[in-house]
Design a protein around this motif. Sequence first.
Motif, PDB file in Angstrom:
ATOM      1  N   GLU A  10       1.569  -8.424   5.158  1.00  0.00           N
ATOM      2  CA  GLU A  10       0.629  -7.316   5.200  1.00  0.00           C
ATOM      3  C   GLU A  10       0.148  -6.861   3.826  1.00  0.00           C
ATOM      4  OE1 GLU A  10       4.697  -5.621   6.615  1.00  0.00           O
ATOM      5  OE2 GLU A  10       3.612  -7.522   6.659  1.00  0.00           O
ATOM      6  N   ASP A  11       0.690  -7.440   2.761  1.00  0.00           N
ATOM      7  CA  ASP A  11       0.196  -7.161   1.422  1.00  0.00           C
ATOM      8  C   ASP A  11      -1.065  -7.963   1.097  1.00  0.00           C
ATOM      9  OD1 ASP A  11       2.249  -5.315   0.696  1.00  0.00           O
ATOM     10  OD2 ASP A  11       3.592  -7.000   0.286  1.00  0.00           O
TER      11      ASP A  11
ATOM     12  N   LYS B  83       5.025  -9.142   1.317  1.00  0.00           N
ATOM     13  CA  LYS B  83       4.963  -9.291   2.760  1.00  0.00           C
ATOM     14  C   LYS B  83       3.580  -9.770   3.182  1.00  0.00           C
ATOM     15  CE  LYS B  83       8.061  -5.322   3.356  1.00  0.00           C
ATOM     16  NZ  LYS B  83       8.207  -3.975   3.986  1.00  0.00           N
TER      17      LYS B  83
ATOM     18  N   ALA C 258       1.836   4.253  -2.858  1.00  0.00           N
ATOM     19  CA  ALA C 258       1.735   4.287  -1.412  1.00  0.00           C
ATOM     20  C   ALA C 258       3.117   4.059  -0.812  1.00  0.00           C
ATOM     21  CB  ALA C 258       0.763   3.220  -0.920  1.00  0.00           C
ATOM     22  N   ASP C 259       3.395   4.724   0.306  1.00  0.00           N
ATOM     23  CA  ASP C 259       4.704   4.581   0.934  1.00  0.00           C
ATOM     24  C   ASP C 259       5.029   3.125   1.263  1.00  0.00           C
ATOM     25  OD1 ASP C 259       4.551   7.690   2.851  1.00  0.00           O
ATOM     26  OD2 ASP C 259       5.184   7.287   0.791  1.00  0.00           O
ATOM     27  N   SER C 260       4.031   2.353   1.602  1.00  0.00           N
ATOM     28  CA  SER C 260       4.245   0.982   2.027  1.00  0.00           C
ATOM     29  C   SER C 260       4.724   0.060   0.909  1.00  0.00           C
ATOM     30  CB  SER C 260       2.963   0.412   2.640  1.00  0.00           C
ATOM     31  OG  SER C 260       1.902   0.449   1.711  1.00  0.00           O
ATOM     32  N   VAL C 261       4.582   0.482  -0.361  1.00  0.00           N
ATOM     33  CA  VAL C 261       4.966  -0.381  -1.473  1.00  0.00           C
ATOM     34  C   VAL C 261       6.092   0.195  -2.313  1.00  0.00           C
ATOM     35  CG1 VAL C 261       2.611  -1.280  -1.565  1.00  0.00           C
ATOM     36  CG2 VAL C 261       3.316   0.518  -3.163  1.00  0.00           C
TER      37      VAL C 261
END
Length: 115
Positions: A88-89, A86, A60-63
């Motif tokens: 949000e994780d 973070k 995923a882009d977020s990780v």
Amino acid sequence: QVQLVESGGGLVQPGGSLRLSCAASGSIRSISAMGWYRQAPGRARDLVARIISGGSTIYADSVKGRFTISRDNAKNAVYLQMNSLKLEDTAVYYCSARDWDKNYWGQGTQVAVSS
């Protein structure tokens, strides 16, 4: 059927690290892919990372740049190294495996990132 058991979740501070592990057992025929998904409260279960038997990965882009997925095919195990965590994780993380034409899921392990 196939059983999946996760371990390694817990409470960490922002910027910290965790390593998740998952091992498959049972009536395994041929596992073609394993991965990690996560679900935060009020949100859908989303892909975090996936790896096929040949070693190709997707994130995923977020990780990207923070998490690394790896696999031990001989042990039918998959791992997720999580760095620079973070807030949000925070989510329940689920291990997944595809054996022939069926998908299997672990019970999930809680990851909480909090100061």
